[in-house]
Design a protein around this motif. Structure first.
Motif, PDB file in Angstrom:
ATOM      1  N   ARG A  68       0.584  -1.168  -0.240  1.00 16.14           N
ATOM      2  CA  ARG A  68      -0.157  -0.217  -0.020  1.00 16.14           C
ATOM      3  C   ARG A  68       0.685   1.272   0.164  1.00 16.14           C
ATOM      4  O   ARG A  68       0.480   2.780  -0.654  1.00 16.14           O
ATOM      5  N   ALA A  69       2.485   0.883   0.731  1.00 13.43           N
ATOM      6  CA  ALA A  69       2.980   2.139   0.634  1.00 13.43           C
ATOM      7  C   ALA A  69       3.212   2.558  -0.410  1.00 13.43           C
ATOM      8  O   ALA A  69       3.342   3.956  -1.130  1.00 13.43           O
ATOM      9  N   ALA A  70       3.672   1.811  -1.578  1.00 14.36           N
ATOM     10  CA  ALA A  70       4.617   2.123  -2.712  1.00 14.36           C
ATOM     11  C   ALA A  70       2.767   2.282  -3.744  1.00 14.36           C
ATOM     12  O   ALA A  70       2.679   2.679  -4.992  1.00 14.36           O
ATOM     13  N   ALA A  71       1.375   2.083  -3.848  1.00 17.35           N
ATOM     14  CA  ALA A  71       0.829   2.419  -4.455  1.00 17.35           C
ATOM     15  C   ALA A  71      -0.214   3.413  -3.883  1.00 17.35           C
ATOM     16  O   ALA A  71      -0.184   4.704  -4.711  1.00 17.35           O
ATOM     17  N   LEU A  72       0.490   4.515  -2.228  1.00 15.33           N
ATOM     18  CA  LEU A  72       0.396   5.857  -2.112  1.00 15.33           C
ATOM     19  C   LEU A  72       0.976   6.340  -3.009  1.00 15.33           C
ATOM     20  O   LEU A  72       0.648   7.560  -3.587  1.00 15.33           O
ATOM     21  N   ALA A  73       2.477   5.990  -2.919  1.00 14.82           N
ATOM     22  CA  ALA A  73       3.131   7.036  -3.997  1.00 14.82           C
ATOM     23  C   ALA A  73       3.166   6.617  -5.273  1.00 14.82           C
ATOM     24  O   ALA A  73       3.709   8.225  -6.106  1.00 14.82           O
ATOM     25  N   VAL A  74       2.319   6.505  -5.699  1.00 15.97           N
ATOM     26  CA  VAL A  74       2.279   5.802  -7.189  1.00 15.97           C
ATOM     27  C   VAL A  74       0.873   7.123  -7.453  1.00 15.97           C
ATOM     28  O   VAL A  74       1.317   7.514  -8.526  1.00 15.97           O
ATOM     29  N   GLY A  75       0.336   7.043  -6.026  1.00 19.90           N
ATOM     30  CA  GLY A  75      -1.032   8.138  -6.049  1.00 19.90           C
ATOM     31  C   GLY A  75      -0.196   9.564  -6.194  1.00 19.90           C
ATOM     32  O   GLY A  75      -0.932  10.063  -7.047  1.00 19.90           O
ATOM     33  N   HIS A  76       0.404   9.211  -4.987  1.00 18.26           N
ATOM     34  CA  HIS A  76       0.822  11.380  -5.147  1.00 18.26           C
ATOM     35  C   HIS A  76       1.944  11.584  -6.337  1.00 18.26           C
ATOM     36  O   HIS A  76       2.067  12.288  -6.839  1.00 18.26           O
ATOM     37  N   ARG A  77       2.693  10.672  -6.929  1.00 17.42           N
ATOM     38  CA  ARG A  77       3.248  10.873  -8.524  1.00 17.42           C
ATOM     39  C   ARG A  77       2.605  11.245  -9.721  1.00 17.42           C
ATOM     40  O   ARG A  77       2.316  12.249 -10.053  1.00 17.42           O
ATOM     41  N   LEU A  78       1.167  10.796  -9.534  1.00 15.22           N
ATOM     42  CA  LEU A  78       0.517  11.032 -10.777  1.00 15.22           C
ATOM     43  C   LEU A  78      -0.792  11.669 -10.088  1.00 15.22           C
ATOM     44  O   LEU A  78      -2.106  12.207 -10.414  1.00 15.22           O
ATOM     45  N   ASN A  79      -0.708  12.916  -8.705  1.00 15.74           N
ATOM     46  CA  ASN A  79      -1.367  14.125  -9.108  1.00 15.74           C
ATOM     47  C   ASN A  79      -3.113  13.223  -7.781  1.00 15.74           C
ATOM     48  O   ASN A  79      -3.428  14.582  -8.186  1.00 15.74           O
ATOM     49  N   GLY A  80      -3.086  12.254  -7.345  1.00 12.13           N
ATOM     50  CA  GLY A  80      -4.362  11.486  -7.593  1.00 12.13           C
ATOM     51  C   GLY A  80      -5.591  11.993  -8.758  1.00 12.13           C
ATOM     52  O   GLY A  80      -6.848  12.134  -8.307  1.00 12.13           O
ATOM     53  N   LEU A  81      -4.920  12.017  -9.980  1.00 15.27           N
ATOM     54  CA  LEU A  81      -6.202  12.578 -11.297  1.00 15.27           C
ATOM     55  C   LEU A  81      -6.504  10.688 -11.444  1.00 15.27           C
ATOM     56  O   LEU A  81      -5.538  10.007 -11.731  1.00 15.27           O
ATOM     57  N   PRO A  82      -7.937  10.478 -11.255  1.00 13.49           N
ATOM     58  CA  PRO A  82      -8.720   9.330 -11.753  1.00 13.49           C
ATOM     59  C   PRO A  82      -7.920   8.299 -12.996  1.00 13.49           C
ATOM     60  O   PRO A  82      -8.139   6.731 -13.011  1.00 13.49           O
ATOM     61  N   LEU A  83      -8.023   9.514 -14.022  1.00 19.39           N
ATOM     62  CA  LEU A  83      -7.897   9.065 -15.619  1.00 19.39           C
ATOM     63  C   LEU A  83      -6.258   7.865 -15.144  1.00 19.39           C
ATOM     64  O   LEU A  83      -5.743   7.385 -15.502  1.00 19.39           O
ATOM     65  N   ALA A  84      -5.487   9.569 -14.908  1.00 20.46           N
ATOM     66  CA  ALA A  84      -3.837   8.475 -14.882  1.00 20.46           C
ATOM     67  C   ALA A  84      -3.719   7.336 -14.336  1.00 20.46           C
ATOM     68  O   ALA A  84      -2.650   6.162 -14.216  1.00 20.46           O
ATOM     69  N   ASP A 116       9.359   3.704 -10.926  1.00 19.12           N
ATOM     70  CA  ASP A 116      10.909   3.662 -10.955  1.00 19.12           C
ATOM     71  C   ASP A 116      11.130   4.494 -12.507  1.00 19.12           C
ATOM     72  O   ASP A 116      11.223   5.168 -13.293  1.00 19.12           O
ATOM     73  N   ALA A 117       9.652   3.294 -12.943  1.00 21.78           N
ATOM     74  CA  ALA A 117      10.302   3.544 -15.098  1.00 21.78           C
ATOM     75  C   ALA A 117       9.415   5.109 -14.807  1.00 21.78           C
ATOM     76  O   ALA A 117       9.706   5.612 -15.712  1.00 21.78           O
ATOM     77  N   LEU A 118       8.129   5.413 -14.136  1.00 16.53           N
ATOM     78  CA  LEU A 118       7.633   6.957 -14.355  1.00 16.53           C
ATOM     79  C   LEU A 118       8.737   7.828 -14.229  1.00 16.53           C
ATOM     80  O   LEU A 118       9.352   8.696 -14.799  1.00 16.53           O
ATOM     81  N   ASN A 119       9.525   8.023 -13.418  1.00 18.43           N
ATOM     82  CA  ASN A 119      10.645   8.791 -12.098  1.00 18.43           C
ATOM     83  C   ASN A 119      11.793   8.417 -13.112  1.00 18.43           C
ATOM     84  O   ASN A 119      12.081   9.874 -13.635  1.00 18.43           O
ATOM     85  N   ASN A 120      12.165   7.880 -13.710  1.00 22.79           N
ATOM     86  CA  ASN A 120      12.876   7.290 -14.444  1.00 22.79           C
ATOM     87  C   ASN A 120      12.447   8.261 -16.102  1.00 22.79           C
ATOM     88  O   ASN A 120      13.478   8.980 -17.032  1.00 22.79           O
ATOM     89  N   ASP A 121      12.174   7.564 -17.077  1.00 19.88           N
ATOM     90  CA  ASP A 121      10.871   8.306 -18.368  1.00 19.88           C
ATOM     91  C   ASP A 121       9.855   8.144 -18.305  1.00 19.88           C
ATOM     92  O   ASP A 121       9.075   7.278 -18.880  1.00 19.88           O
ATOM     93  N   PHE A 122       9.394   9.551 -17.621  1.00 18.46           N
ATOM     94  CA  PHE A 122       8.181   9.696 -17.551  1.00 18.46           C
ATOM     95  C   PHE A 122       7.212   9.594 -19.219  1.00 18.46           C
ATOM     96  O   PHE A 122       5.779   8.859 -19.055  1.00 18.46           O
ATOM     97  N   ALA A 123       7.309  10.091 -19.857  1.00 10.53           N
ATOM     98  CA  ALA A 123       7.137  10.370 -20.910  1.00 10.53           C
ATOM     99  C   ALA A 123       6.776   8.307 -21.634  1.00 10.53           C
ATOM    100  O   ALA A 123       5.754   8.624 -22.182  1.00 10.53           O
ATOM    101  N   SER A 124       8.028   8.094 -21.856  1.00 15.23           N
ATOM    102  CA  SER A 124       8.430   6.745 -22.478  1.00 15.23           C
ATOM    103  C   SER A 124       6.825   5.986 -22.010  1.00 15.23           C
ATOM    104  O   SER A 124       5.760   4.729 -22.737  1.00 15.23           O
ATOM    105  N   ALA A 166       1.989  19.619 -16.320  1.00 16.83           N
ATOM    106  CA  ALA A 166       3.042  20.305 -16.131  1.00 16.83           C
ATOM    107  C   ALA A 166       4.107  19.629 -17.493  1.00 16.83           C
ATOM    108  O   ALA A 166       4.915  19.884 -17.838  1.00 16.83           O
ATOM    109  N   THR A 167       4.505  18.394 -16.786  1.00 10.11           N
ATOM    110  CA  THR A 167       5.466  17.173 -16.911  1.00 10.11           C
ATOM    111  C   THR A 167       4.662  16.080 -18.154  1.00 10.11           C
ATOM    112  O   THR A 167       5.402  16.856 -19.253  1.00 10.11           O
ATOM    113  N   THR A 168       3.056  16.836 -18.769  1.00  8.87           N
ATOM    114  CA  THR A 168       2.977  16.181 -19.741  1.00  8.87           C
ATOM    115  C   THR A 168       3.011  16.629 -21.329  1.00  8.87           C
ATOM    116  O   THR A 168       3.565  16.432 -21.673  1.00  8.87           O
TER     117      THR A 168
END
Length: 751
Positions: free
Chosen positions: A256-272, A295-303, A412-414
């Motif tokens: 769950r801690a990792a899921a929370l981290a992904v949710g934070h990185r994606l700003n809690g936006l439901p589509l993402a 890790d993939a998001l942080n290393n290469d978000f666009a790809s 912004a990142t997108t």
């Protein structure tokens, strides 16, 4: 059929190509059949009615799109459920950023409302033709409006919205309907009738006793919707709800801690979150856990985003359901509305630190106008900002923050990493962001504590531009790095020493790769040397300052302002090591030079006088110190104000001088007075504030006021241990003073 011509017409008119083709084909068939008919033959049926007989899209809510569980929306869903009672008198509008879950919320509302209404209609509000076709289809097939009336509305001889709503009002009482118009992102173009506003209630959305209306839109401006609508601003999911949504898709990962981290990185936006969950849970995914995906998001978000968007299941997806395209649609809408600068402004904001406030000092910066020599204009167009805010791409800062706007980090990142991206446009956006940052830094005083909150934002935006600077021209990279010395100085003065060192080292590393940047490197090194001084590492600070001084004398000259600044700091470090003779020799020459170059009342000259007086006092020459000290303080109070940081230091020094002369009553009053000002301006934990409190405690000890002295010195010792560590010279000085106070007899007042 000439599809190139049809495409051009559709683009000009602003309707889908298929619809344009339909209208053209109908018109062509009608003219051809009329020309070839014998006289007296019965007229052909008007083909435009086929548009109503065969709606482009179903009016049934697409409930199959709903997820198994809808997380984090119970409160607003309950409110909407109560608000859509027929005859309630308000139209319900769900507005927010693309991808925030407006359609999903509306679908859940439709599902929950099926047993409450005689009919629940779902209409696509993405464009005017689609909406009108669906609404007239409802009028003909659901409300029994005669075919000739629908034909007149389709041909423009009759107000189509009036026809629909008159039919609604003629339905039997108690047979309420629910109409949901989804994706009305350009409401004025789609929902209003010619010449009126959406808020007028004369177009496709009206208050009705027989039909409740819910609209979803990216346009969240209250002025668009007016008083007839209740506007619900939908925001991102809470961290817990975001994690719940992700874990629905990936039941095999219980982290769950990792899921929370992904949710934070994606700003809690439901589509993402939805797309991320599908991607992680897919058997063919390269990222089968939340940590791997993060890790993939942080290393290469666009790809990573492109990879999850082109899976076979998504190849035919609506662009609104692709995270790399959904906000592009908002920019297209603004462009179609004539907001010509919105895209450029969005590109500039995307170059800055996503999620951080862009302060008004940057937004309102006056920049030279291209092609108009001598003319300047605001860096950011106000109409563009209004449009981006209306579409939810930016938010205004909260009242507790510096005034400004922020762009969501994911947005912004997108936008920044959209591919393909024209190289020239990318450079232009980055360059504009740099000029905004430079103008703001010039308008602010890094010594002034009231400016520090904005300076901290500038640090974040500096780091964002630095992280993407490698692809910019070298002269622009140097211009960016020229901002590093004042930024590091601000962090040092605000006691953020660790952050200052980290930023300084990053700037030195970047400058080292450019060449011809020695002056920038030396400027940063000067500030790093003063941080060593603040940490109590006096020999290390002296060595670095002497190295900086040699370089500045070579690069800038002996009499340059920055060279004199380094010389003055070197003298301070010598004073702190008890080498008063060397320090005084440097300080006296430095003061004479500053008076000659800058004038006697320049802030740098006054600061030089302040340091000289302090060293004279430490060396025991109280008479000479007092004269310079009082003259300096008088000028500072007149020019800088009584609460400017340099003035506060002078006021403290006067209190210490009175203390050393044995005038305890006057010294106590002076310590007390400056303590109030320091706490208000610098804060209770600032080292200057603690230094004044320390000497006030020593004075109370000298007066024999044991309890009061111990009370103050214990406060200082606790704070210095936390901020400076137990081995710092200032911490040890306070510890000794506290021991001496505790050895006093148990008597004395409270001071």
């Amino acid at each position: 059929m000439d599809w190139d011509a049809i495409g051009a017409i559709a683009s000009i008119v602003g309707i889908p190509v298929a619809v344009a083709a339909g209208f053209i084909q109908i018109r062509t068939q009608s003219q051809g059949q009329g020309a070839g008919k014998p006289a007296g033959a019965p007229p052909e049926k008007d083909q435009s009615v086929h548009m109503a007989e065969s709606p482009v899209a179903s009016i049934q809510p697409p409930l199959g799109r709903l997820p198994t569980h809808l997380h984090g929306r119970a409160e607003i869903l309950d409110h909407l459920g109560r608000a859509i009672t027929p005859g309630s008198g308000r139209i319900q509008v769900i507005a927010g950023l693309g991808g925030v879950g407006k359609t999903t919320l509306a679908l859940k509302l439709a599902e929950d409302s099926r047993n409450r209404f005689a009919a629940v209609w779902w209409v696509n509000g993405a464009d005017r033709v689609t909406l009108m076709t669906s609404m007239l289809g409802i009028a003909q097939h659901e409300l029994n409006v005669p075919e000739p009336a629908v034909r007149e509305a389709m041909s423009g001889r009759r107000n189509a919205a009036d026809l629909f709503w008159n039919a609604i009002e003629q339905t039997a009482a108690g047979s309420g309907r629910l109409l949901i118009i989804d994706n009305a992102d350009d409401p004025q173009s789609v929902l209003a009738v010619t010449g009126d506003q959406v808020a007028d209630g004369t177009g496709w959305i009206r208050v009705s006793r027989n039909c409740s209306i819910v609209v979803t839109s990216r346009d969240r401006a209250p002025t668009t919707w007016g008083r007839l609508c209740e506007l619900h601003l939908l925001g991102p999911l809470s961290p817990a709800a975001a994690a719940d949504l992700l874990m629905d898709f990936v039941p095999g990962d219980s982290d769950r801690a990792a899921a929370l981290a992904v949710g934070h990185r994606l700003n809690g936006l439901p589509l993402a979150l939805h797309l991320a969950g599908i991607h992680i849970g897919a058997k063919s995914s390269r990222h089968r856990t939340f940590n791997a995906y993060l890790d993939a998001l942080n290393n290469d978000f666009a790809s990573t985003m492109r990879e999850q968007s082109i899976s076979p299941a998504r190849q035919r997806a609506d662009e609104r359901q692709m995270i790399t395209r959904t906000w592009e649609l908002s920019l297209i809408t603004l462009s179609d509305q004539g907001n010509e600068h919105a895209r450029a402004v969005a590109g500039t904001l995307a170059e800055l630190a996503g999620g951080q406030v862009v302060p008004m000092e940057m937004l309102c910066a006056e920049l030279p106008t291209k092609g108009r020599r001598g003319q300047r204009a605001p860096a950011v167009d106000a109409t563009a900002l209004e449009g981006l805010d209306r579409m939810g791409l930016i938010d205004w800062a909260s009242p507790s923050e510096p005034r400004g706007i922020r762009m969501h980090d994911l947005v912004a990142t997108t936008i920044r990493q959209q591919t393909p991206a024209p190289r020239r446009r990318s450079r232009s956006s980055w360059n504009t962001a740099l000029r905004m940052l430079t103008a703001a830094a010039k308008a602010l005083d890094f010594r002034l504590p009231s400016h520090w909150p904005v300076w901290r934002l500038l640090v974040a935006h500096f780091e964002a531009l630095l992280s993407t600077s490698a692809r910019q021209p070298k002269h622009d990279q140097r211009r960016l790095l020229e901002l590093a010395p004042p930024l590091v100085a601000m962090l040092r003065l605000s006691n953020a020493w660790q952050e200052a060192e980290r930023l300084g080292e990053a700037a030195i590393s970047a400058a080292g790769k450019l060449g011809r940047s020695e002056a920038i490197v030396v400027g940063v090194q000067h500030n790093l040397a003063t941080i060593l001084q603040c940490r109590g590492l006096y020999p290390e600070s002296e060595r670095l300052l002497r190295d900086v001084l040699r370089k500045r004398e070579r690069i800038l000259g002996r009499h340059h302002r920055e060279t004199a600044h380094t010389r003055g700091n070197l003298a301070i470090v010598l004073t702190l090591q008890g080498r008063h003779g060397e320090a005084l020799s440097i300080m006296k020459r430095d003061l004479r030079a500053r008076v000659r170059l800058l004038g006697p009342e320049h802030p740098d000259t006054l600061r030089s006088g302040l340091n000289l007086a302090d060293t004279l006092r430490e060396s025991g020459d109280l008479d000479a110190a007092e004269q310079i000290m009082r003259d300096t303080l008088m000028a500072q109070e007149r020019i800088l104000g009584s609460t400017y940081p340099d003035t506060l230091v002078s006021r403290h020094n006067v209190a210490r001088l009175l203390h050393m002369r044995g005038d305890f009553a006057a010294a106590a009053a002076a310590y007390r007075d400056v303590q109030r000002s320091m706490e208000e301006v610098l804060g209770v934990s600032h080292e200057d504030t603690l230094g004044n409190l320390h000497h006030w405690g020593v004075l109370l000890s000298d007066q024999g006021q044991r309890a009061a002295a111990v009370h103050l010195l214990e406060q200082v010792l606790d704070s210095r241990r936390q901020a400076l560590g137990p081995d710092h010279p200032d911490t040890q000085e306070t510890a000794k003073a506290l021991l001496a106070a505790k050895d006093l007899p148990s008597c004395g007042g409270t001071g």
